[in-house]
Design an enzyme around this catalytic site. Structure first.
Site, PDB file in Angstrom:
ATOM      1  N   ARG A   1       0.815  -1.219   0.000  1.00 22.45           N
ATOM      2  CA  ARG A   1       0.000   0.000   0.000  1.00 22.45           C
ATOM      3  C   ARG A   1       0.849   1.271   0.000  1.00 22.45           C
ATOM      4  NH1 ARG A   1      -4.984  -0.977   4.237  1.00 22.45           N
ATOM      5  NH2 ARG A   1      -5.814  -2.909   3.343  1.00 22.45           N
TER       6      ARG A   1
ATOM      7  N   ASP B   1     -15.096   9.709   9.001  1.00 20.20           N
ATOM      8  CA  ASP B   1     -14.015   8.762   8.760  1.00 20.20           C
ATOM      9  C   ASP B   1     -12.712   9.545   8.683  1.00 20.20           C
ATOM     10  OD1 ASP B   1     -14.126   5.618   7.826  1.00 20.20           O
ATOM     11  OD2 ASP B   1     -12.298   6.627   7.160  1.00 20.20           O
TER      12      ASP B   1
END
Length: 281
Positions: free
Chosen positions: A50, A150
């Protein structure tokens, strides 16, 4: 040299980018400091995959150079990219469906304002599921407010759009709800659906770091959904968050958590009401 270390060395030798144990430990410390996320030792490959994209995007070949650039530069956008890369967004419409049945039973026929917080909204499936369920339970949506937050800015951008693949929604949402709650795309949008504006307007998406000192939250909630979020935090963080949640719930409010999360022995502010559902003690 142990078998585990030998495997780690062999993988490191095969990697395109230089990624040392020191790099991994620095990344673990930085993401814990920034987002409260505790990365286990076995997450090395996930971190390389990632975060490697961020390293390449800077034209670099070593994680150490990327981390030095990140720390020295202190650019907010760069830090947000770092957090986004290491945040896991696994969600679905009406995931753990019993939660929505209980929410409807708890809220049904209320005429007072109804406020729900989705504290880990990801790409929006959870808060939109809440809106769909309550649209069927409340006499009117005029007084419904769903606050959805979030830490991942990219996930929030997708959530705000309210656009999902038709195939995905069909797997998770009944045909009846599909007709009531979504608009089908056409032309370039063929194969996609969008949450109807009259439903989406009751969901407000905002960035929020759960371990941050300031939460842009006012008033109390009828329910807080924080599902499969705290599994990434340590026990001390669990305790602090649960105490903060308790202060933001109405007297009969509900806290919904993930199927693998159990906080019975962590706080005295909550008592277990049902399967992964808590109420104030």
């Amino acid at each position: 040299m142990t078998g585990v270390n030998q495997v780690a060395v062999e993988r490191a030798n095969q990697r395109e980018l230089e990624f040392t144990d020191r790099d991994f430990q620095r990344i673990r410390a930085l993401i814990a400091e920034r987002a409260g996320i505790v990365l286990a030792e076995h997450k090395r490959d996930m971190v390389y995959s990632r975060l490697g994209r961020c390293v390449r995007n800077r034209g670099l070949r070593r994680f150490s150079d990327y981390l030095k650039w990140l720390i020295d530069g202190s650019e907010q956008e760069a830090w947000q990219e770092f957090v986004n890369a290491l945040t896991t967004n696994l969600t679905a419409f009406f995931r753990e469906s019993h939660h929505f049945d209980l929410l409807v039973s708890h809220i049904k026929d209320r005429r007072d304002p109804v406020r729900i917080w989705s504290a880990g909204a990801s790409t929006g499936e959870e808060p939109y599921s809440i809106a769909m369920a309550l649209a069927e339970a409340l006499p009117t949506l005029a007084k419904l407010e769903i606050f959805a937050s979030d830490i991942d800015s990219e996930a929030l951008a997708r959530a705000r759009s309210g656009i999902y693949s038709l195939e995905q929604v069909r797997r998770q949402v009944s045909e009846e709800r599909m007709r009531r709650c979504f608009l089908k795309g056409s032309g370039q949008r063929s194969g996609y659906v969008r949450v109807r504006p009259e439903l989406a307007r009751h969901v407000r998406f905002e960035p929020l770091n759960l371990i941050g000192q300031h939460w842009p939250v006012q008033g109390r909630f009828d329910a807080i959904f924080c599902r499969n979020v705290m599994i990434y935090f340590d026990r001390d963080t669990h305790t602090r968050l649960l105490e903060r949640f308790a202060r933001l719930l109405k007297k009969d409010g509900l806290l919904f958590v993930g199927h693998s999360e159990n906080f019975t022995n962590i706080t005295q502010s909550f008592r277990l009401r049902g399967q992964t559902v808590y109420t104030l003690a």
